[in-house]
Design a protein around this motif. Structure first.
Motif, short mmCIF file in Angstrom:
data_model
loop_
_atom_site.label_atom_id
_atom_site.label_comp_id
_atom_site.label_asym_id
_atom_site.label_seq_id
_atom_site.Cartn_x
_atom_site.Cartn_y
_atom_site.Cartn_z
N ARG A 174 0.78 -1.39 0.08
CA ARG A 174 -0.11 -0.11 -0.07
C ARG A 174 0.83 1.32 -0.12
NH1 ARG A 174 -5.55 -0.60 1.52
NH2 ARG A 174 -5.68 1.52 0.75
N THR A 212 0.65 2.07 -6.21
CA THR A 212 -0.50 1.65 -5.67
C THR A 212 -1.14 2.90 -5.15
OG1 THR A 212 0.38 -0.44 -4.58
CG2 THR A 212 -1.64 0.44 -3.59
N GLU A 260 -4.98 4.62 -6.17
CA GLU A 260 -5.72 4.98 -5.33
C GLU A 260 -6.19 6.40 -5.68
OE1 GLU A 260 -4.08 4.99 -1.63
OE2 GLU A 260 -4.26 2.53 -1.40
N VAL A 275 -10.17 -0.77 -2.59
CA VAL A 275 -9.80 0.43 -2.96
C VAL A 275 -10.79 1.10 -3.93
CG1 VAL A 275 -7.89 1.83 -4.17
CG2 VAL A 275 -7.44 0.13 -2.46
N LEU A 282 -1.48 3.28 6.51
CA LEU A 282 -2.70 2.60 6.43
C LEU A 282 -3.58 2.64 7.39
CD1 LEU A 282 -4.50 0.81 4.43
CD2 LEU A 282 -3.23 -1.31 5.64
#
Length: 316
Positions: free
Chosen positions: A123, A128, A132, A182, A294
């Motif tokens: 993440r 990544t 997002e 996501v 996260l």
């Protein structure tokens, strides 16, 4: 304090190959103590000192934060023990066996005034993070496919032991489920799910369909299918694709394919170590600095969805 003094519980593959080296590289971290049953293995990570007791790591006055890389069933007891000892915690994914354990850990972190972060290292990868960002802007109904498969878990590995949190869903399936969420958001419906169980009782393959007002996702995790990782999203006038490896790009350049209104663009990402980005961010958080980690709300949401996938698959 300019450096976080890290203590490790466990000195297995991920700690040795992934997280340990980057603690040495990070400017805001130092590998203070490693605790492992095998003292030679603990010493191989080159900490300031090595010990053979996890309790000794938690009792150490010169440890600010703890990284936990133990088998899945050991996460809850050692995370809560570390939090009770006043240590910040970075714990390997899956954070817990079930959502209620994540909630228990979250409450313990709040009660003790320390941070808890799930070490879902992919993440932190810039690719990544870019996905997002893109998905937050895409209108229309999304069609998502996520998968992570490989064949060949050793017979003596905890991943094949149901009492230790084994199974494909709690291992590779967590990557695929989190990626789908996501795009879909934190409260998808599990439309259907199925397990293929192995001789030990764990799921060797799990498939699921998730849905929300943003679209639908097909999710696959497997220990017996050929090695492959992918993440694709399509919507009216838009598509993106993360080619293999979609989730474990490590110290290698990577690409992201984007199509808008029929025009293809390939974004390139330089080689990076997402483990290092994770450790530096977690260390910054401990130091009171601004850093993205996260959120526990996402860890809880993924755990709830994984629980529901297991429930639906078990009932089918």
């Amino acid at each position: 304090m300019t450096q976080v003094r890290w203590g490790f519980l466990g000195a297995g593959f991920i700690a040795t190959r992934g997280v340990g080296p980057v603690v040495h590289q990070a400017e805001n971290a130092v590998l203070q103590v490693v605790g492992a049953r095998d003292l030679d293995r603990a010493r191989s990570l080159e900490p300031v000192r090595a010990v053979s007791s996890y309790d000794e790591v938690l009792a150490a006055d010169d440890v600010d934060a703890v990284y936990i890389s133990l088998p899945n069933d050991a996460h809850l007891p050692w995370v809560t023990a570390a939090l009770a000892a006043g240590k910040h915690v970075l714990c390997e994914k899956p954070l817990a066996l079930h959502a209620d354990e994540v909630a228990e850990m979250t409450a313990a972190a709040q009660r003790n005034g320390v941070h808890l972060v799930e070490a879902a290292w992919n993440r932190w990868h810039p690719r990544t993070r870019r996905v997002e960002e893109l998905l937050a802007e895409v209108p229309g109904e999304l069609d998502i496919r996520t998968w992570f498969t490989f064949a060949g878990v050793p017979d003596d590995n905890y991943r094949l032991d149901p009492s230790r949190g084994g199974g494909a869903l709690l291992d590779v399936g967590v990557y695929a489920t989190a990626a789908a969420m996501v795009a879909l958001g934190h409260e998808p419906t599990v439309v259907d799910a199925a397990h293929d169980l192995g001789p030990t009782g764990v799921d060797l393959t799990t498939t699921a369909t998730l849905a929300s007002d943003r679209g639908r996702a097909s999710v696959l995790g497997s220990f017996v299918r050929p090695e492959s990782q992918g993440w694709t999203v399509t919507a009216p006038g838009f598509a993106l694709e993360l080619p293999h490896p979609a989730f474990t790009s490590w110290r290698e350049p990577s690409t992201l394919r984007i199509v808008r209104d029929g025009v293809e663009q390939v974004e390139e990402f330089a080689e990076c170590d997402a483990y290092r980005l994770m450790v530096e961010a977690a260390s910054s958080l401990v130091l009171g600095e601004d850093a993205w980690v996260l959120p526990l709300s996402e860890s809880l949401a993924v755990a709830r969805t994984v629980d529901e996938i297991a429930r639906v698959a078990g009932a089918s």
